[in-house]
Structures are given as structure tokens and as C-alpha cells.
Design an enzyme around this catalytic site. Sequence first.
Site, short mmCIF file in Angstrom:
data_model
loop_
_atom_site.label_atom_id
_atom_site.label_comp_id
_atom_site.label_asym_id
_atom_site.label_seq_id
_atom_site.Cartn_x
_atom_site.Cartn_y
_atom_site.Cartn_z
NE ARG A 105 -3.88 -0.20 2.58
CZ ARG A 105 -5.05 0.04 2.18
NH1 ARG A 105 -5.61 1.10 1.84
NH2 ARG A 105 -5.92 -0.68 2.05
CE1 TYR A 214 -2.41 -8.78 -0.11
CE2 TYR A 214 -4.39 -9.69 0.64
CZ TYR A 214 -3.61 -8.65 0.62
OH TYR A 214 -4.02 -7.38 0.95
CG ASP A 291 -12.94 4.38 1.35
OD1 ASP A 291 -13.29 3.71 0.28
OD2 ASP A 291 -12.37 3.87 2.20
C1 FAD Z 1 -8.27 -4.03 5.82
C2 FAD Z 1 -8.59 -3.57 4.42
C3 FAD Z 1 -7.97 -3.89 3.30
C4 FAD Z 1 -8.34 -3.42 2.15
N1 FAD Z 1 -7.94 -4.28 1.06
C5 FAD Z 1 -8.36 -3.55 -0.31
C6 FAD Z 1 -7.87 -4.39 -1.34
O1 FAD Z 1 -7.14 -5.53 -1.36
N2 FAD Z 1 -7.92 -3.73 -2.97
C7 FAD Z 1 -8.63 -2.54 -3.01
O2 FAD Z 1 -8.99 -2.22 -4.01
N3 FAD Z 1 -9.35 -2.05 -1.50
C8 FAD Z 1 -8.85 -2.46 -0.38
N4 FAD Z 1 -9.43 -1.65 0.66
C9 FAD Z 1 -10.21 -0.40 0.59
C10 FAD Z 1 -9.27 0.67 0.40
O3 FAD Z 1 -8.19 0.72 1.25
C11 FAD Z 1 -9.87 2.26 0.41
O4 FAD Z 1 -11.21 2.10 -0.31
C12 FAD Z 1 -9.11 3.24 -0.28
O5 FAD Z 1 -7.99 3.07 0.51
C13 FAD Z 1 -10.17 4.54 -0.12
O6 FAD Z 1 -9.03 5.61 -0.65
P1 FAD Z 1 -9.67 6.95 -0.18
O7 FAD Z 1 -8.42 7.72 -1.06
O8 FAD Z 1 -11.01 7.22 -0.86
O9 FAD Z 1 -9.90 7.25 1.20
P2 FAD Z 1 -8.69 7.34 2.54
O10 FAD Z 1 -7.56 6.36 2.05
O11 FAD Z 1 -9.36 7.24 3.75
O12 FAD Z 1 -7.96 8.72 2.23
C14 FAD Z 1 -8.84 9.97 2.69
C15 FAD Z 1 -7.80 11.08 2.94
O13 FAD Z 1 -8.37 12.21 3.32
C16 FAD Z 1 -7.45 12.68 4.39
N5 FAD Z 1 -8.76 13.56 5.21
C17 FAD Z 1 -9.77 12.96 5.94
N6 FAD Z 1 -10.55 14.32 6.53
C18 FAD Z 1 -9.98 15.25 5.90
C19 FAD Z 1 -10.65 16.48 5.95
N7 FAD Z 1 -11.54 16.92 6.41
N8 FAD Z 1 -9.70 17.46 4.97
C20 FAD Z 1 -8.84 17.12 4.54
N9 FAD Z 1 -8.18 15.68 4.30
C21 FAD Z 1 -8.83 15.04 5.08
C22 FAD Z 1 -7.16 11.44 5.48
O14 FAD Z 1 -6.12 11.86 6.03
C23 FAD Z 1 -6.84 10.70 4.09
O15 FAD Z 1 -5.53 11.03 3.79
C24 FAD Z 1 -9.18 -2.51 1.86
C25 FAD Z 1 -9.47 -1.68 3.11
C26 FAD Z 1 -9.15 -2.26 4.46
C27 FAD Z 1 -9.72 -1.47 5.54
#
Ligand code: FAD
Length: 413
Positions: A105, A214, A291
Site C-alpha cells: 500500500r 497473500y 470511500d
Molecule cells: C483491511 C482493508 C483491506 C483493504 N484491501 C483492499 C484491496 O485489497 N483492494 C482494494 O482495492 N481496496 C482495499 N481496501 C479499501 C481501500 O483501502 C480504500 O477503499 C481506499 O484506500 C480508499 O481511498 P480514499 O482515498 O477514498 O480514502 P482514504 O484512504 O481514507 O483517504 C482519505 C484521506 O483524506 C484525509 N482527510 C480526512 N478528512 C479530511 C479533511 N476533513 N480534510 C482534508 N483531508 C482529510 C485523510 O487523512 C486521508 O489522507 C481495503 C480496506 C481495508 C480497511
Amino acid sequence: MTEIVVAGAGIGGLAAALGLAAAGHRVVVCERNADFTELGAGIQLAPNGLHALAALGLSDEVRRIAVPVGELRFMDGVSGAHVVSMPLDERYRARFGNPYVVVHRGELYRLLLDACRGERRIVLRPASPVHGYAPEGDRVRVRLGTGRELVADALIGADGLHSTVRAQLVGDGEPRTAGITVYRSIVPVERVPGELRSRSVTWWAGPGRHFVHYPIAGGRYLNLAPSAENRPAGTFSGRPVAASEVQEEFAALCPGARRLLRLGTEWRAWVLVDREPVAVWTDGRVALLGDAAHPMLHYAAQGACLALEDAVVLAGLLRCAPERIGARLLRYNAVRRGRTARVHRLARASIGLWHARDEAARARNAALGAMSAGDLHTYVAWLHGERDFDTGGGGEPEPGGAARRAVAAADAE
Ligand SMILES: Cc1cc2nc3c(=O)[nH]c(=O)nc-3n(C[C@H](O)[C@H](O)[C@H](O)COP(=O)(O)OP(=O)(O)OC[C@H]3O[C@@H](n4cnc5c(N)ncnc54)[C@H](O)[C@@H]3O)c2cc1C
């Protein structure tokens, strides 16, 4: 030049910034944390995630950090019997146009971050939490926790599960807990006995629990991720737990699975949560992504892949004149909600399948065991094979065309 603020520098936010910059916008990424890091171990990327990374111009870079997976292997975690394997072989790669891989990651994150740092249209602002927004004519005013305000042509809320932008836009409160704890540890491969090493993603399914593992980081580590329906109290994320707690929780699994679990050290635990899918995640010049838009259980291993797809679709639709941005955000929402909700349902349904007991577990094994490689590939085609990112699932990939039709439809409105 149009200016777009992205809240959150996770995988989704950075991917969106890259796509939007390539579409000609100036992008300001506001990250709440003081530095840009991503915790966690391994992440699986199905071909659809790799297609999205390729669309962002990162095909070669991701191949350098990716470990191709040989098969998805499903085991009965109690008897230790092999139930079925989906080969991720040449047939799979030819059908879906990319391999199925695992990456570290942190390495994936670094790759996206470096690409953003190399793009002159992107400004990365650490320690800049987004606190809220308000319409400002046909633009949007973004309020930061630092007291500063930015006025932009659009705001993309990519601020994750506890999104502040979503709280204002959707207002659906706290995420919903699934009553499941996932434990994670990574083990140097030298510590894994030769007969337990493999290039597969392996599931051991047991009553009310399962265990997935894995290889990651070029095969240098084994990622262990067992989950149990143990109704954890409260919500926690990355909490250190004793190895003995993990051993006890999975004592019902067969000796082969338990042997691997005993290799884990420095275990951490997360409570699994998601939110009900919502139809609308756009408000004027504001839209959610990743997310923040469609948080789901990680059991479909697709959250990051979908965030990457969102970024590509969004950037494609925002190749438009500034006055069309609001309509294009609506179109983005419309083309993404069906597919993302379908994956959400799949992730939820996986609990029943993997955690089945007694007769239900035997029926599951019989049904899965009867599937051929071709059947299994067809089963995942809508999920892994997506390469046009906006068909809403439900069929074979349809390269080219659909994104352009969506744009044309938005223009015609
Ligand atoms: C155990 C686990 C295993 C997973 N395995 C997989 C996998 O194998 N394959 C896959 O595709 N997905 C997987 N996922 C899902 C994946 O990790 C997430 O869906 C993905 O990381 C979401 O990315 P994002 O950028 O939307 O959100 P996030 O990664 O949560 O990023 C959000 C960002 O916003 C910042 N933030 C929060 N609030 C604010 C604010 N108010 N102002 C400014 N910044 C803010 C945070 O600090 C962070 O940097 C897994 C998840 C988990 C929990």
C-alpha cells in the site's frame, strides 16, 4: 484556468488530482495530516484497478511494484480441504486485459504522490483540513481548519470514511459497524516455511471467521489478514493487539491455517464499518469520491480500485468548459452509483458466504467446487473486467464508447 480543490490526499484524492491536472485544471489537494503517508500493508488490484492506473499514465510504474497473483484459492478453513481455485492465468489476463496483482500500500501511495509532485498543475497542501463549503455564485468556497478559505470551480471530497464533506453533503452520521474485527500482520518471507509459501491469495473460510493471506512487496513479505465476527466494542483502527488474542480467536481453524497465523507479530486490529449506499453524492459544484462517496467492507478487495475508477471517470467528464462542471458532476454521480452500490452489496454478501457454518458451509463448498475456471472468470467479469469505468456493471467490458456517450448525454441535458 479552472481551479479544483480536492479534500484528502488518500489513494482516491491523489488519483483524482492527477486525472484532473491531465484534463487541464489546476488542482489544490488539501490534506488534513501534516505529512503524506499511507498506513497499512498489502492491497490487491484487480485488472480494473490497473486499467484505471494506466489511464492515469502510471502503467509502467505500477508494474514495477506489483506482484502478479497466480490464483485466488479458496480453502475450507476447518477441514483444511481445498475447495476451488480461480486461475489468474493467461486466459484470465487475455480476457480482462491486465493481470491481478498485489502491491504494498505504501508503495502504491508513493507512486501516486511522486506523480502528483511531478505535475506543475498540482499543489499539495499538508495540515489543511477541509471543514466545510458554501456555494459562491457558480463557484464554491472551501473553508479550511487553518482559517483560510479557497474559492474554486469545484470541490471533490476524497476525505475517506469519516469525510467532512460528506457530513455536510449527505449528513448520514457515523458509519455502520459490521460487528467484525480484522487483524493484520506482515511476516518476512524468510520466516515462512517453504511448503506454506505460494503466489496465491488464499482464503480459509470458517464459522463466523475467515483468514486471507497473500505475498506483498515483491514477494518479500506475507500479508496476514484474519477476520472474526466477534462484535467488538466501540470502533478502533490500527489498535495493537496481542498475538495470543489472534490465536484464540482463530483456534477453530485447521492446523495449516493456524501455523501461518502463529508467524504473525505486532498484530493490529480494525473494526470493520461501512455506510448504506446513497443515490446522491453531488451538491452543485461539490462531489464525493472513493470511500467518502461509497465506503464498503473490504471483502470485495475493490475500494481502492473503485476510487481509482472514480478518478478516471471524473477527470474524463470534467474535460469541459467551466460552466458545464455542475452538470458533469451530476453525470459522474449517475454513472458511478450503480456499479459502486453493486460492489458494496457483494462485499456485504461475502460475509455470509465465507463465514457459513455446518450445512451452509458444505453447500457453499459443493457449489464453488463445481465451478470451472471459465465459470469463475465469468462470475467476476463485471467486477474485474471493467475498463470503461462507467457501464454500471452487469456484463462484459465494453472498451471505449460509454464514457463518451455519458458526456454526450450530459451535454444534451
Ligand atoms: C483491511 C482493508 C483491506 C483493504 N484491501 C483492499 C484491496 O485489497 N483492494 C482494494 O482495492 N481496496 C482495499 N481496501 C479499501 C481501500 O483501502 C480504500 O477503499 C481506499 O484506500 C480508499 O481511498 P480514499 O482515498 O477514498 O480514502 P482514504 O484512504 O481514507 O483517504 C482519505 C484521506 O483524506 C484525509 N482527510 C480526512 N478528512 C479530511 C479533511 N476533513 N480534510 C482534508 N483531508 C482529510 C485523510 O487523512 C486521508 O489522507 C481495503 C480496506 C481495508 C480497511
